[in-house]
Design a protein around this motif. Structure first.
Motif, PDB file in Angstrom:
ATOM      1  N   ASP A 195      38.589 -50.123  12.415  1.00  0.00           N
ATOM      2  CA  ASP A 195      37.634 -49.874  11.335  1.00  0.00           C
ATOM      3  C   ASP A 195      37.375 -48.374  11.258  1.00  0.00           C
ATOM      4  OD1 ASP A 195      35.910 -50.361   9.257  1.00  0.00           O
ATOM      5  OD2 ASP A 195      34.407 -51.430  10.430  1.00  0.00           O
ATOM      6  N   LYS A 196      36.774 -47.954  10.157  1.00  0.00           N
ATOM      7  CA  LYS A 196      36.392 -46.553   9.967  1.00  0.00           C
ATOM      8  C   LYS A 196      34.998 -46.525   9.335  1.00  0.00           C
ATOM      9  CE  LYS A 196      39.823 -45.199   7.316  1.00  0.00           C
ATOM     10  NZ  LYS A 196      40.770 -44.275   6.603  1.00  0.00           N
ATOM     11  N   ALA A 197      34.255 -45.453   9.624  1.00  0.00           N
ATOM     12  CA  ALA A 197      32.920 -45.321   9.043  1.00  0.00           C
ATOM     13  C   ALA A 197      32.544 -43.848   8.979  1.00  0.00           C
ATOM     14  CB  ALA A 197      31.891 -46.081   9.878  1.00  0.00           C
ATOM     15  N   LYS A 198      31.674 -43.521   8.034  1.00  0.00           N
ATOM     16  CA  LYS A 198      31.096 -42.184   7.978  1.00  0.00           C
ATOM     17  C   LYS A 198      29.769 -42.203   8.727  1.00  0.00           C
ATOM     18  CE  LYS A 198      33.300 -40.704   3.691  1.00  0.00           C
ATOM     19  NZ  LYS A 198      33.099 -40.151   2.310  1.00  0.00           N
ATOM     20  N   THR A 199      29.317 -41.042   9.148  1.00  0.00           N
ATOM     21  CA  THR A 199      28.039 -40.926   9.838  1.00  0.00           C
ATOM     22  C   THR A 199      27.148 -39.953   9.083  1.00  0.00           C
ATOM     23  OG1 THR A 199      28.447 -39.011  11.279  1.00  0.00           O
ATOM     24  CG2 THR A 199      29.372 -41.143  11.993  1.00  0.00           C
ATOM     25  N   SER A 200      25.914 -39.821   9.545  1.00  0.00           N
ATOM     26  CA  SER A 200      24.964 -38.915   8.900  1.00  0.00           C
ATOM     27  C   SER A 200      25.189 -37.461   9.288  1.00  0.00           C
ATOM     28  CB  SER A 200      23.529 -39.317   9.277  1.00  0.00           C
ATOM     29  OG  SER A 200      23.363 -39.277  10.696  1.00  0.00           O
ATOM     30  N   ALA A 201      26.021 -37.214  10.296  1.00  0.00           N
ATOM     31  CA  ALA A 201      26.254 -35.840  10.765  1.00  0.00           C
ATOM     32  C   ALA A 201      27.295 -35.159   9.881  1.00  0.00           C
ATOM     33  CB  ALA A 201      26.715 -35.849  12.221  1.00  0.00           C
ATOM     34  N   PRO A 202      27.119 -33.872   9.599  1.00  0.00           N
ATOM     35  CA  PRO A 202      28.059 -33.173   8.704  1.00  0.00           C
ATOM     36  C   PRO A 202      29.472 -33.127   9.277  1.00  0.00           C
ATOM     37  CG  PRO A 202      26.514 -31.631   9.733  1.00  0.00           C
ATOM     38  CD  PRO A 202      26.022 -33.002  10.039  1.00  0.00           C
ATOM     39  N   GLY A 203      30.420 -33.599   8.484  1.00  0.00           N
ATOM     40  CA  GLY A 203      31.823 -33.536   8.865  1.00  0.00           C
ATOM     41  C   GLY A 203      32.254 -34.529   9.918  1.00  0.00           C
ATOM     42  N   VAL A 204      31.370 -35.468  10.272  1.00  0.00           N
ATOM     43  CA  VAL A 204      31.644 -36.372  11.404  1.00  0.00           C
ATOM     44  C   VAL A 204      31.861 -37.793  10.902  1.00  0.00           C
ATOM     45  CG1 VAL A 204      30.784 -37.316  13.583  1.00  0.00           C
ATOM     46  CG2 VAL A 204      30.264 -34.951  12.963  1.00  0.00           C
ATOM     47  N   GLY A 205      32.985 -38.379  11.281  1.00  0.00           N
ATOM     48  CA  GLY A 205      33.264 -39.777  11.001  1.00  0.00           C
ATOM     49  C   GLY A 205      33.414 -40.549  12.290  1.00  0.00           C
ATOM     50  N   ALA A 206      33.543 -41.873  12.172  1.00  0.00           N
ATOM     51  CA  ALA A 206      33.683 -42.729  13.346  1.00  0.00           C
ATOM     52  C   ALA A 206      34.894 -43.632  13.175  1.00  0.00           C
ATOM     53  CB  ALA A 206      32.423 -43.565  13.556  1.00  0.00           C
ATOM     54  N   LEU A 207      35.684 -43.747  14.214  1.00  0.00           N
ATOM     55  CA  LEU A 207      36.823 -44.655  14.270  1.00  0.00           C
ATOM     56  C   LEU A 207      36.511 -45.768  15.250  1.00  0.00           C
ATOM     57  CD1 LEU A 207      40.159 -42.603  14.500  1.00  0.00           C
ATOM     58  CD2 LEU A 207      39.505 -44.188  12.697  1.00  0.00           C
ATOM     59  N   ARG A 208      36.714 -47.016  14.821  1.00  0.00           N
ATOM     60  CA  ARG A 208      36.657 -48.134  15.750  1.00  0.00           C
ATOM     61  C   ARG A 208      38.080 -48.400  16.235  1.00  0.00           C
ATOM     62  NH1 ARG A 208      35.468 -54.530  14.575  1.00  0.00           N
ATOM     63  NH2 ARG A 208      35.749 -55.202  16.742  1.00  0.00           N
ATOM     64  N   LEU A 209      38.261 -48.331  17.539  1.00  0.00           N
ATOM     65  CA  LEU A 209      39.592 -48.379  18.129  1.00  0.00           C
ATOM     66  C   LEU A 209      39.704 -49.472  19.179  1.00  0.00           C
ATOM     67  CD1 LEU A 209      39.854 -44.532  18.620  1.00  0.00           C
ATOM     68  CD2 LEU A 209      41.257 -45.852  17.013  1.00  0.00           C
ATOM     69  N   ARG A 210      40.831 -50.141  19.183  1.00  0.00           N
ATOM     70  CA  ARG A 210      41.192 -51.012  20.307  1.00  0.00           C
ATOM     71  C   ARG A 210      42.124 -50.209  21.201  1.00  0.00           C
ATOM     72  NH1 ARG A 210      43.200 -56.752  19.068  1.00  0.00           N
ATOM     73  NH2 ARG A 210      41.415 -57.449  20.328  1.00  0.00           N
ATOM     74  N   LEU A 211      41.741 -50.065  22.459  1.00  0.00           N
ATOM     75  CA  LEU A 211      42.548 -49.345  23.442  1.00  0.00           C
ATOM     76  C   LEU A 211      43.073 -50.364  24.441  1.00  0.00           C
ATOM     77  CD1 LEU A 211      43.567 -46.733  24.816  1.00  0.00           C
ATOM     78  CD2 LEU A 211      41.344 -46.588  25.961  1.00  0.00           C
ATOM     79  N   VAL A 212      44.394 -50.466  24.535  1.00  0.00           N
ATOM     80  CA  VAL A 212      45.028 -51.433  25.427  1.00  0.00           C
ATOM     81  C   VAL A 212      45.818 -50.685  26.485  1.00  0.00           C
ATOM     82  CG1 VAL A 212      46.655 -53.354  25.598  1.00  0.00           C
ATOM     83  CG2 VAL A 212      45.159 -53.154  23.597  1.00  0.00           C
ATOM     84  N   ALA A 213      45.529 -50.993  27.751  1.00  0.00           N
ATOM     85  CA  ALA A 213      46.294 -50.451  28.866  1.00  0.00           C
ATOM     86  C   ALA A 213      47.208 -51.536  29.403  1.00  0.00           C
ATOM     87  CB  ALA A 213      45.364 -49.954  29.974  1.00  0.00           C
ATOM     88  N   THR A 214      48.445 -51.152  29.710  1.00  0.00           N
ATOM     89  CA  THR A 214      49.423 -52.113  30.213  1.00  0.00           C
ATOM     90  C   THR A 214      50.106 -51.541  31.458  1.00  0.00           C
ATOM     91  OG1 THR A 214      51.340 -51.277  28.993  1.00  0.00           O
ATOM     92  CG2 THR A 214      49.867 -52.790  27.827  1.00  0.00           C
ATOM     93  N   LYS A 215      50.811 -52.411  32.153  1.00  0.00           N
ATOM     94  CA  LYS A 215      51.637 -51.974  33.275  1.00  0.00           C
ATOM     95  C   LYS A 215      53.104 -52.314  33.008  1.00  0.00           C
ATOM     96  CE  LYS A 215      50.468 -56.167  35.914  1.00  0.00           C
ATOM     97  NZ  LYS A 215      49.992 -56.674  37.239  1.00  0.00           N
ATOM     98  N   GLY A 216      53.510 -52.117  31.764  1.00  0.00           N
ATOM     99  CA  GLY A 216      54.888 -52.388  31.359  1.00  0.00           C
ATOM    100  C   GLY A 216      54.920 -53.255  30.134  1.00  0.00           C
TER     101      GLY A 216
END
Length: 342
Positions: A292-313
């Motif tokens: 997902d993506k979103a804007k914030t109230s801070a100047p020039g600042v946006g937010a990314l919703r990220l899934r981070l997956v760690a694997t061992k192969g």
């Protein structure tokens, strides 16, 4: 008895509040050690000059340093006798941690569920990290499987808390003064802005790091995490030493720099699971998916919703099998919000 054997499942009660011992003052030494242990390169946590260009007085300590220290405070009271840390939800970083801050932690038991084997149970806690001014710097929910000491102890009433699956981006706390309108993309290392990422996009972070037993133990001691399964090989039936799940989180977050160099600050933790154990000798790799993506109230600042997956192969971008279960090579599935330039 003067020693602390740790709490077992039957020792927890719903609504119980635990003030965790040993506040800790953090300084630049924590940052140096963190950057030694993990290949992290995000500019906001590496340079006072870069941070000042983003509206901050100087560079704060890494978000995950705050998480590890607050988490470590809770271990003697919550997970000393844990079988496994199972998941996270409703996490929010509420203000930066600056060198010289003193952190402490408090947890409330918000759920209990005995497992069908009668030997273990799941404890849900909401943990808050506070600084020396009693200001909240971090809050999250986690649930952990804990052994019973007295197998004949009656099971408590089952209470499983209803938890939000996503932190509302409108409630994300943006550090005071943060401003990305003058963001230096050259110093950050990549040109990608919020608009360059598309929902559903997947990123292979390419690199890998082999986890060594010594560095894991050094890191876990640094965070004052005393869980037996990380140090005592007799604490697990197979005699292995379980790598602290937070070690995997920080390694994956550091690896994500390649492709997400401008995901500067972690401000929300929507959910997470340690899908399979990580052991010494495993090589951690990582991939991300834009949720997902979103804007914030801070100047020039946006937010990314990220899934981070760690694997061992295994192949990147594969998470679950046909049975819906995590594939055996998946170590971590983490869902978080990060701040990026517009």
């Amino acid at each position: 008895m003067k020693t602390n054997p740790g709490r077992f499942f039957e020792d927890y009660t719903l609504g119980q509040v635990i003030d965790h011992a040993v506040p800790r003052t953090v300084k630049m030494g924590e940052r140096a050690l963190y950057h030694m242990l993990y290949p992290t390169r995000h500019a906001l946590y590496s340079s006072d000059q870069f941070a000042q260009g983003c509206g901050l007085p100087f560079s704060p300590l890494d978000d995950m340093i705050a998480f590890h220290i607050v988490f470590g405070k809770t271990v003697p009271d919550v997970s000393l006798n844990a079988v496994a840390n199972l998941g996270y939800a409703e996490g929010r970083w509420k203000m930066p941690v600056w060198p010289g801050d003193t952190l402490r932690a408090r947890s409330e038991v918000i759920g209990l569920k005995q497992n069908s084997n009668g030997k273990t149970g799941v404890v849900y806690v909401r943990t808050t990290g506070l600084n020396q001014h009693d200001e909240e710097v971090l809050e999250y929910v986690r649930w952990v499987m804990v052994r019973k000491s007295d197998l004949d102890a009656p099971a408590p009433e089952t209470v499983v808390p209803e938890l939000s699956t996503v932190v509302d981006p409108g409630t994300l706390v943006i550090p005071k003064g943060l401003d990305f309108t003058g963001y230096n993309f050259t110093q950050a290392g990549e040109p990608h802005r919020l608009g360059d990422y598309e929902v559903g996009e997947q990123i292979d972070h390419v690199d890998g790091v082999t986890v060594e037993e010594a560095e894991h133990m050094m890191a876990t001691r640094l965070w004052q995490n005393t869980a037996k399964v990380h140090f005592d090989t007799s604490a697990r039936p197979d005699g292995s030493r379980l790598i602290y799940g937070g070690h995997v989180i920080s390694m994956a977050r550091a690896l994500s720099f390649n492709g997400l160099a401008n995901a500067q600050m972690v401000v929300g933790l929507n959910g997470g699971a340690h899908a399979n154990p990580c052991l010494a000798g495993d090589t951690i790799r990582a991939w991300s998916e834009v949720l997902d993506k979103a804007k914030t109230s801070a100047p020039g600042v946006g937010a990314l919703r990220l899934r981070l997956v760690a694997t061992k192969g295994g192949d990147p971008f594969r998470l679950r099998g046909e049975d819906g279960k995590y594939l055996p090579e998946v170590l971590l599935d983490l869902d978080y919000w990060a701040l990026v330039p517009l």
